[in-house]
Scaffold this motif. Structure first.
Motif, PDB file in Angstrom:
ATOM      1  N   SER A 252       4.553   8.572   1.910  1.00 32.86           N
ATOM      2  CA  SER A 252       4.799   7.549   2.931  1.00 32.86           C
ATOM      3  C   SER A 252       3.559   6.683   3.142  1.00 32.86           C
ATOM      4  O   SER A 252       3.666   5.476   3.390  1.00 32.86           O
ATOM      5  CB  SER A 252       5.206   8.216   4.248  1.00 32.86           C
ATOM      6  OG  SER A 252       4.154   8.995   4.765  1.00 32.86           O
ATOM      7  N   PHE A 253       2.374   7.289   3.020  1.00 35.26           N
ATOM      8  CA  PHE A 253       1.131   6.525   3.158  1.00 35.26           C
ATOM      9  C   PHE A 253       1.008   5.483   2.048  1.00 35.26           C
ATOM     10  O   PHE A 253       0.660   4.325   2.301  1.00 35.26           O
ATOM     11  CB  PHE A 253      -0.045   7.495   3.119  1.00 35.26           C
ATOM     12  CG  PHE A 253      -1.394   6.855   3.325  1.00 35.26           C
ATOM     13  CD1 PHE A 253      -1.755   6.327   4.555  1.00 35.26           C
ATOM     14  CD2 PHE A 253      -2.295   6.773   2.282  1.00 35.26           C
ATOM     15  CE1 PHE A 253      -2.989   5.744   4.746  1.00 35.26           C
ATOM     16  CE2 PHE A 253      -3.539   6.187   2.464  1.00 35.26           C
ATOM     17  CZ  PHE A 253      -3.881   5.668   3.699  1.00 35.26           C
ATOM     18  N   VAL A 254       1.335   5.887   0.816  1.00 33.01           N
ATOM     19  CA  VAL A 254       1.255   4.959  -0.314  1.00 33.01           C
ATOM     20  C   VAL A 254       2.265   3.824  -0.157  1.00 33.01           C
ATOM     21  O   VAL A 254       1.956   2.652  -0.414  1.00 33.01           O
ATOM     22  CB  VAL A 254       1.486   5.721  -1.643  1.00 33.01           C
ATOM     23  CG1 VAL A 254       1.615   4.748  -2.808  1.00 33.01           C
ATOM     24  CG2 VAL A 254       0.334   6.694  -1.901  1.00 33.01           C
ATOM     25  N   VAL A 255       3.484   4.147   0.286  1.00 28.01           N
ATOM     26  CA  VAL A 255       4.499   3.112   0.487  1.00 28.01           C
ATOM     27  C   VAL A 255       4.040   2.118   1.553  1.00 28.01           C
ATOM     28  O   VAL A 255       4.193   0.898   1.400  1.00 28.01           O
ATOM     29  CB  VAL A 255       5.843   3.756   0.881  1.00 28.01           C
ATOM     30  CG1 VAL A 255       6.847   2.690   1.313  1.00 28.01           C
ATOM     31  CG2 VAL A 255       6.406   4.556  -0.278  1.00 28.01           C
ATOM     32  N   GLY A 256       3.455   2.630   2.639  1.00 28.28           N
ATOM     33  CA  GLY A 256       2.942   1.746   3.682  1.00 28.28           C
ATOM     34  C   GLY A 256       1.839   0.839   3.167  1.00 28.28           C
ATOM     35  O   GLY A 256       1.775  -0.347   3.525  1.00 28.28           O
ATOM     36  N   LEU A 257       0.982   1.379   2.292  1.00 31.41           N
ATOM     37  CA  LEU A 257      -0.101   0.563   1.733  1.00 31.41           C
ATOM     38  C   LEU A 257       0.421  -0.545   0.821  1.00 31.41           C
ATOM     39  O   LEU A 257      -0.159  -1.632   0.765  1.00 31.41           O
ATOM     40  CB  LEU A 257      -1.082   1.450   0.961  1.00 31.41           C
ATOM     41  CG  LEU A 257      -1.932   2.417   1.785  1.00 31.41           C
ATOM     42  CD1 LEU A 257      -3.031   3.009   0.918  1.00 31.41           C
ATOM     43  CD2 LEU A 257      -2.543   1.737   2.994  1.00 31.41           C
ATOM     44  N   PHE A 258       1.523  -0.286   0.119  1.00 34.93           N
ATOM     45  CA  PHE A 258       2.118  -1.341  -0.702  1.00 34.93           C
ATOM     46  C   PHE A 258       2.608  -2.493   0.170  1.00 34.93           C
ATOM     47  O   PHE A 258       2.473  -3.669  -0.199  1.00 34.93           O
ATOM     48  CB  PHE A 258       3.269  -0.771  -1.541  1.00 34.93           C
ATOM     49  CG  PHE A 258       2.833  -0.185  -2.848  1.00 34.93           C
ATOM     50  CD1 PHE A 258       2.283  -0.992  -3.836  1.00 34.93           C
ATOM     51  CD2 PHE A 258       2.965   1.170  -3.105  1.00 34.93           C
ATOM     52  CE1 PHE A 258       1.872  -0.459  -5.058  1.00 34.93           C
ATOM     53  CE2 PHE A 258       2.560   1.714  -4.311  1.00 34.93           C
ATOM     54  CZ  PHE A 258       2.006   0.895  -5.290  1.00 34.93           C
ATOM     55  N   ILE A 259       3.169  -2.163   1.327  1.00 34.88           N
ATOM     56  CA  ILE A 259       3.613  -3.210   2.259  1.00 34.88           C
ATOM     57  C   ILE A 259       2.410  -4.017   2.734  1.00 34.88           C
ATOM     58  O   ILE A 259       2.436  -5.254   2.769  1.00 34.88           O
ATOM     59  CB  ILE A 259       4.350  -2.574   3.452  1.00 34.88           C
ATOM     60  CG1 ILE A 259       5.617  -1.850   2.986  1.00 34.88           C
ATOM     61  CG2 ILE A 259       4.702  -3.635   4.492  1.00 34.88           C
ATOM     62  CD1 ILE A 259       6.329  -1.077   4.079  1.00 34.88           C
ATOM     63  N   VAL A 260       1.338  -3.315   3.097  1.00 38.05           N
ATOM     64  CA  VAL A 260       0.133  -3.988   3.574  1.00 38.05           C
ATOM     65  C   VAL A 260      -0.477  -4.842   2.460  1.00 38.05           C
ATOM     66  O   VAL A 260      -0.895  -5.982   2.690  1.00 38.05           O
ATOM     67  CB  VAL A 260      -0.895  -2.948   4.074  1.00 38.05           C
ATOM     68  CG1 VAL A 260      -2.190  -3.627   4.493  1.00 38.05           C
ATOM     69  CG2 VAL A 260      -0.319  -2.171   5.251  1.00 38.05           C
ATOM     70  N   HIS A 261      -0.534  -4.299   1.258  1.00 34.62           N
ATOM     71  CA  HIS A 261      -1.116  -5.025   0.119  1.00 34.62           C
ATOM     72  C   HIS A 261      -0.369  -6.329  -0.138  1.00 34.62           C
ATOM     73  O   HIS A 261      -0.981  -7.393  -0.341  1.00 34.62           O
ATOM     74  CB  HIS A 261      -1.081  -4.140  -1.125  1.00 34.62           C
ATOM     75  CG  HIS A 261      -1.612  -4.800  -2.356  1.00 34.62           C
ATOM     76  ND1 HIS A 261      -0.798  -5.503  -3.225  1.00 34.62           N
ATOM     77  CD2 HIS A 261      -2.866  -4.885  -2.860  1.00 34.62           C
ATOM     78  CE1 HIS A 261      -1.524  -5.993  -4.201  1.00 34.62           C
ATOM     79  NE2 HIS A 261      -2.789  -5.623  -4.021  1.00 34.62           N
ATOM     80  N   ALA A 262       0.952  -6.270  -0.103  1.00 36.98           N
ATOM     81  CA  ALA A 262       1.749  -7.469  -0.357  1.00 36.98           C
ATOM     82  C   ALA A 262       1.535  -8.515   0.734  1.00 36.98           C
ATOM     83  O   ALA A 262       1.382  -9.714   0.446  1.00 36.98           O
ATOM     84  CB  ALA A 262       3.223  -7.091  -0.458  1.00 36.98           C
ATOM     85  N   ALA A 263       1.504  -8.062   2.001  1.00 42.22           N
ATOM     86  CA  ALA A 263       1.341  -9.005   3.106  1.00 42.22           C
ATOM     87  C   ALA A 263      -0.044  -9.638   3.111  1.00 42.22           C
ATOM     88  O   ALA A 263      -0.186 -10.854   3.328  1.00 42.22           O
ATOM     89  CB  ALA A 263       1.594  -8.284   4.432  1.00 42.22           C
ATOM     90  N   ILE A 264      -1.083  -8.847   2.836  1.00 42.76           N
ATOM     91  CA  ILE A 264      -2.444  -9.385   2.821  1.00 42.76           C
ATOM     92  C   ILE A 264      -2.628 -10.339   1.637  1.00 42.76           C
ATOM     93  O   ILE A 264      -3.253 -11.404   1.755  1.00 42.76           O
ATOM     94  CB  ILE A 264      -3.474  -8.227   2.760  1.00 42.76           C
ATOM     95  CG1 ILE A 264      -3.481  -7.460   4.075  1.00 42.76           C
ATOM     96  CG2 ILE A 264      -4.869  -8.767   2.479  1.00 42.76           C
ATOM     97  CD1 ILE A 264      -4.387  -6.252   4.074  1.00 42.76           C
ATOM     98  N   GLY A 265      -2.084  -9.966   0.482  1.00 40.13           N
ATOM     99  CA  GLY A 265      -2.182 -10.837  -0.686  1.00 40.13           C
ATOM    100  C   GLY A 265      -1.515 -12.183  -0.452  1.00 40.13           C
ATOM    101  O   GLY A 265      -2.060 -13.237  -0.827  1.00 40.13           O
ATOM    102  N   LEU A 266      -0.333 -12.161   0.177  1.00 37.76           N
ATOM    103  CA  LEU A 266       0.366 -13.409   0.484  1.00 37.76           C
ATOM    104  C   LEU A 266      -0.430 -14.257   1.475  1.00 37.76           C
ATOM    105  O   LEU A 266      -0.526 -15.492   1.324  1.00 37.76           O
ATOM    106  CB  LEU A 266       1.758 -13.095   1.038  1.00 37.76           C
ATOM    107  CG  LEU A 266       2.630 -14.297   1.420  1.00 37.76           C
ATOM    108  CD1 LEU A 266       2.867 -15.183   0.203  1.00 37.76           C
ATOM    109  CD2 LEU A 266       3.949 -13.822   2.022  1.00 37.76           C
ATOM    110  N   ALA A 267      -1.008 -13.596   2.473  1.00 38.53           N
ATOM    111  CA  ALA A 267      -1.782 -14.338   3.475  1.00 38.53           C
ATOM    112  C   ALA A 267      -3.009 -15.004   2.850  1.00 38.53           C
ATOM    113  O   ALA A 267      -3.338 -16.157   3.162  1.00 38.53           O
ATOM    114  CB  ALA A 267      -2.206 -13.392   4.593  1.00 38.53           C
TER     115      ALA A 267
END
Length: 359
Positions: A252-267
């Motif tokens: 679950s931690f890794v899945v959450g980090l993928f969400i964060v990675h995608a959002a930060i990269g887009l920003a």
């Protein structure tokens, strides 16, 4: 400082214009931290209970003599070994139900405090003469963990009845007692369990057991010497159970980090023009990186605090079911209430900061 303030102000303006991205970053950090810290809280509580159970007598696991099949045996064996010079101490342990609490099977342990190995501690404290006399003199004393006392709904000095109608010695809470365990003098335990003149095992000092003494000829094959930490090692027995929980939390931690990675990269991609404008206005690359780091750290701190708090409540909600599973599968008793150190709270926030930097 003024340049830093306006640089940070300009970077944060992006989140006001894109609130969905903001909540994506925050939610990703929150979920990643929440599930992983919740799992760690459950495992930490369980392992603390195992440690208390294994360190109940002597401050650490003791060497012991027991029957090969784990059955009880006559206390005449204890008498014979004492006469032969063996510094053994008898223990009787079995499950017990109290009236009105048929759904909760408690462990009743009876010890003989006078013959305990020299320097032994019981529930984290050395017994003085007054405690020893009070322990085996009528009406005796039943040591119980404060959490267990609260769960059962009893108070100090109460004498609950067993399902057979026998009254326990007065209850006395002890902070370092293992959950789900009642500790009494062995004579009271034999009476309450209906096992007169029976013992479950014989404790031995570690230094005496290390010499590998030979059993008297008449007892060879009847008793087995188990070294320190070998008997009732709940941590080893439940390792696979906790490993599965750890794997679930890490996933679950890794899945959450993928969400964060995608959002930060887009920003970052959407703010390329803003970053070039700030550089053209004289903001140094070092100041820009510092501002981005502070921005990300603030988001990680918010997500981490929310994740740790929700992880605590999630662990509190799941703890009774986890404790019931461990009790049913392995016979392990786990405290029904969370008692987590400040280090756990700090590590949860640190986990969120690490996850944000990694993303």
């Amino acid at each position: 400082m003024r340049v830093f303030y306006w640089t940070l102000h300009a970077l944060l303006s992006h989140w006001r214009q894109h609130p969905v991205q903001f909540f994506s970053v925050l939610t990703g950090l929150w979920l990643a931290t929440s599930l992983l810290t919740g799992v760690q809280a459950l495992n930490s509580q369980a392992r603390e209970s195992y440690a208390r159970a294994s360190q109940l007598i002597g401050g650490e696991p003791q060497a012991s003599l027991s029957a090969p099949n784990g059955a009880s045996f006559s206390q005449e064996v204890f008498v014979s070994l004492r006469r032969a010079g063996w510094p053994v101490s008898p223990v009787l342990q079995a499950r017990l139900s109290l009236k009105g609490h048929d759904d909760q099977r408690l462990q009743l342990m009876g010890i003989e405090p006078v013959s305990l190995p020299g320097g032994s501690a019981v529930a984290g404290q050395a017994l003085d003469m007054a405690q020893i006399v009070g322990f085996f003199s009528p009406p005796g004393s039943t040591w119980i963990a404060p959490q267990t006392l609260q769960v059962l709904g009893y108070h100090e000095g109460d004498q609950p009845l067993t399902e057979n109608g026998l009254a326990l010695p007065p209850l006395h809470s002890q902070a370092d007692m293992a959950p789900g365990l009642l500790l009494v003098d062995i004579s009271f335990a034999q009476h309450l369990l209906g096992m007169p003149d029976q013992v479950s095992r014989l404790l031995l000092p570690k230094d005496f057991a290390a010499t590998q003494p030979a059993l008297p000829a008449e007892l060879v094959g009847q008793l087995v010497l188990k070294s320190s930490g070998e008997e009732n090692n709940l941590s080893r027995l439940t390792e696979s159970f906790h490993l599965n929980l750890d794997a679930l939390g890490f996933l679950s931690f890794v899945v959450g980090l993928f969400i964060v990675h995608a959002a930060i990269g887009l920003a970052l991609e959407q703010r390329r023009g803003l970053l070039r404008t700030l550089r053209a206005c004289g903001v140094s690359a070092r100041m820009l990186i510092l501002s981005l780091g502070v921005e990300l750290g603030g988001l990680a701190l918010l997500g981490g605090l929310a994740g740790v708090v929700s992880g605590y409540f999630l662990a509190s909600l799941l703890l009774p079911d986890v404790a019931a599973s461990l009790r049913g599968l392995y016979g392990a008793e786990v405290a029904g209430q969370l008692s987590l150190s400040p280090l756990w709270w700090a590590s949860g926030v640190g986990l969120s900061l690490f996850g944000a930097l990694l993303a």
